[in-house]
Design a protein around this motif. Structure first.
Motif, PDB file in Angstrom:
ATOM      1  N   SER A  39      -0.843   9.633  -1.003  1.00 26.96           N
ATOM      2  CA  SER A  39      -2.043  10.416  -1.293  1.00 26.96           C
ATOM      3  C   SER A  39      -2.888  10.537  -0.035  1.00 26.96           C
ATOM      4  O   SER A  39      -2.704   9.802   0.925  1.00 26.96           O
ATOM      5  N   ILE A  40      -3.811  11.470  -0.083  1.00 27.86           N
ATOM      6  CA  ILE A  40      -4.823  11.613   0.950  1.00 27.86           C
ATOM      7  C   ILE A  40      -6.163  11.586   0.235  1.00 27.86           C
ATOM      8  O   ILE A  40      -6.369  12.323  -0.742  1.00 27.86           O
ATOM      9  N   GLN A  41      -7.070  10.740   0.706  1.00 29.32           N
ATOM     10  CA  GLN A  41      -8.364  10.600   0.055  1.00 29.32           C
ATOM     11  C   GLN A  41      -9.477  10.639   1.095  1.00 29.32           C
ATOM     12  O   GLN A  41      -9.328  10.072   2.179  1.00 29.32           O
ATOM     13  N   PRO A  42     -10.586  11.275   0.759  1.00 28.66           N
ATOM     14  CA  PRO A  42     -11.748  11.189   1.652  1.00 28.66           C
ATOM     15  C   PRO A  42     -12.169   9.722   1.783  1.00 28.66           C
ATOM     16  O   PRO A  42     -12.035   8.944   0.832  1.00 28.66           O
ATOM     17  N   PHE A  43     -12.659   9.348   2.953  1.00 33.32           N
ATOM     18  CA  PHE A  43     -13.075   7.980   3.234  1.00 33.32           C
ATOM     19  C   PHE A  43     -14.452   8.051   3.887  1.00 33.32           C
ATOM     20  O   PHE A  43     -14.597   8.642   4.969  1.00 33.32           O
ATOM     21  N   GLN A 102     -11.236  13.545  -8.154  1.00 33.94           N
ATOM     22  CA  GLN A 102     -10.920  13.197  -6.765  1.00 33.94           C
ATOM     23  C   GLN A 102     -11.284  11.740  -6.500  1.00 33.94           C
ATOM     24  O   GLN A 102     -12.424  11.333  -6.727  1.00 33.94           O
ATOM     25  N   VAL A 103     -10.339  10.965  -6.008  1.00 31.68           N
ATOM     26  CA  VAL A 103     -10.632   9.594  -5.616  1.00 31.68           C
ATOM     27  C   VAL A 103     -11.188   9.605  -4.190  1.00 31.68           C
ATOM     28  O   VAL A 103     -10.643  10.269  -3.307  1.00 31.68           O
ATOM     29  N   VAL A 104     -12.286   8.892  -4.010  1.00 36.60           N
ATOM     30  CA  VAL A 104     -12.942   8.769  -2.710  1.00 36.60           C
ATOM     31  C   VAL A 104     -13.068   7.280  -2.403  1.00 36.60           C
ATOM     32  O   VAL A 104     -13.419   6.489  -3.282  1.00 36.60           O
ATOM     33  N   ARG A 105     -12.762   6.904  -1.188  1.00 36.22           N
ATOM     34  CA  ARG A 105     -12.918   5.513  -0.750  1.00 36.22           C
ATOM     35  C   ARG A 105     -14.181   5.409   0.106  1.00 36.22           C
ATOM     36  O   ARG A 105     -14.575   6.381   0.750  1.00 36.22           O
ATOM     37  N   CYS A 106     -14.785   4.223   0.106  1.00 35.96           N
ATOM     38  CA  CYS A 106     -15.961   4.031   0.951  1.00 35.96           C
ATOM     39  C   CYS A 106     -16.083   2.570   1.358  1.00 35.96           C
ATOM     40  O   CYS A 106     -15.495   1.689   0.730  1.00 35.96           O
ATOM     41  N   ILE A 107     -16.854   2.355   2.406  1.00 35.39           N
ATOM     42  CA  ILE A 107     -17.143   1.014   2.907  1.00 35.39           C
ATOM     43  C   ILE A 107     -18.558   0.978   3.468  1.00 35.39           C
ATOM     44  O   ILE A 107     -19.160   2.010   3.752  1.00 35.39           O
ATOM     45  N   ASP A 108     -19.062  -0.245   3.623  1.00 35.17           N
ATOM     46  CA  ASP A 108     -20.200  -0.513   4.488  1.00 35.17           C
ATOM     47  C   ASP A 108     -19.589  -1.112   5.736  1.00 35.17           C
ATOM     48  O   ASP A 108     -19.026  -2.216   5.690  1.00 35.17           O
ATOM     49  N   SER A 109     -19.642  -0.412   6.817  1.00 37.64           N
ATOM     50  CA  SER A 109     -19.015  -0.889   8.040  1.00 37.64           C
ATOM     51  C   SER A 109     -19.685  -2.172   8.521  1.00 37.64           C
ATOM     52  O   SER A 109     -20.905  -2.265   8.561  1.00 37.64           O
ATOM     53  N   SER A 110     -18.873  -3.144   8.867  1.00 36.36           N
ATOM     54  CA  SER A 110     -19.421  -4.392   9.426  1.00 36.36           C
ATOM     55  C   SER A 110     -19.752  -4.220  10.904  1.00 36.36           C
ATOM     56  O   SER A 110     -20.405  -5.058  11.499  1.00 36.36           O
ATOM     57  N   VAL A 111     -19.296  -3.116  11.485  1.00 35.47           N
ATOM     58  CA  VAL A 111     -19.588  -2.788  12.881  1.00 35.47           C
ATOM     59  C   VAL A 111     -20.539  -1.590  12.888  1.00 35.47           C
ATOM     60  O   VAL A 111     -20.287  -0.592  12.218  1.00 35.47           O
ATOM     61  N   HIS A 112     -21.633  -1.697  13.597  1.00 29.85           N
ATOM     62  CA  HIS A 112     -22.578  -0.591  13.662  1.00 29.85           C
ATOM     63  C   HIS A 112     -22.106   0.406  14.722  1.00 29.85           C
ATOM     64  O   HIS A 112     -21.751   0.028  15.832  1.00 29.85           O
ATOM     65  N   HIS A 113     -22.085   1.682  14.331  1.00 22.69           N
ATOM     66  CA  HIS A 113     -21.597   2.742  15.204  1.00 22.69           C
ATOM     67  C   HIS A 113     -22.737   3.658  15.624  1.00 22.69           C
ATOM     68  O   HIS A 113     -23.754   3.754  14.942  1.00 22.69           O
TER      69      HIS A 113
END
Length: 133
Positions: free
Chosen positions: A4-8, A58-69
């Motif tokens: 699959s391809i999912q937005p992240f 639509q399945v969407v993945r997400c995170i809270d990045s542990s690294v600040h960008h």
């Protein structure tokens, strides 16, 4: 072959709030899973290490990045939503544009009623009234 391809979507501490807003806007919206950072120092304890949710099929993945960008979201990538009727498009746009930025206000641009907004989290959304309505 890819399954699959999912937005992240990568957030900086707001993944859960964004996910909760998004699933509240669609009748089939649901949080699928959430894995949180622990007290091991890898990320802020309790923040979203990884999560997935479903909106409009639509399945969407997400995170809270542990690294600040030094970068964030851009309208070059957006989520495109087709709404069933005027009340749905107005309800969705009101919620998404609250404390966000309207890039193109709701209007008929020659291809139907359409609006483009960046929500309060910086995610870009194109929202259109279904063409056959």
């Amino acid at each position: 072959m890819a399954r699959s391809i999912q937005p992240f979507l990568m957030f900086d501490g707001q993944a859960e709030a964004a996910m909760n807003l998004y699933v509240s806007l669609f009748s089939d919206g649901a949080v699928i899973d959430i894995v949180r950072y622990g007290d091991d120092g890898e990320g802020d304890e309790g923040s979203v290490k990884t999560a997935s949710f479903s909106i409009a099929g639509q399945v969407v993945r997400c995170i809270d990045s542990s690294v600040h960008h030094s970068f964030g979201f851009t309208p070059a990538f957006s989520l495109f939503v087709e709404c069933e009727d005027d009340s749905e498009i107005e309800r969705v746009l009101e919620a998404l544009s609250e404390d966000g930025e309207v890039l193109m206000p709701l209007d008929d641009y020659g291809f139907g009623r359409f609006a483009w907004v960046n929500d309060r989290f910086g995610v870009s959304w194109q929202v259109r009234l279904r063409a056959d309505v």
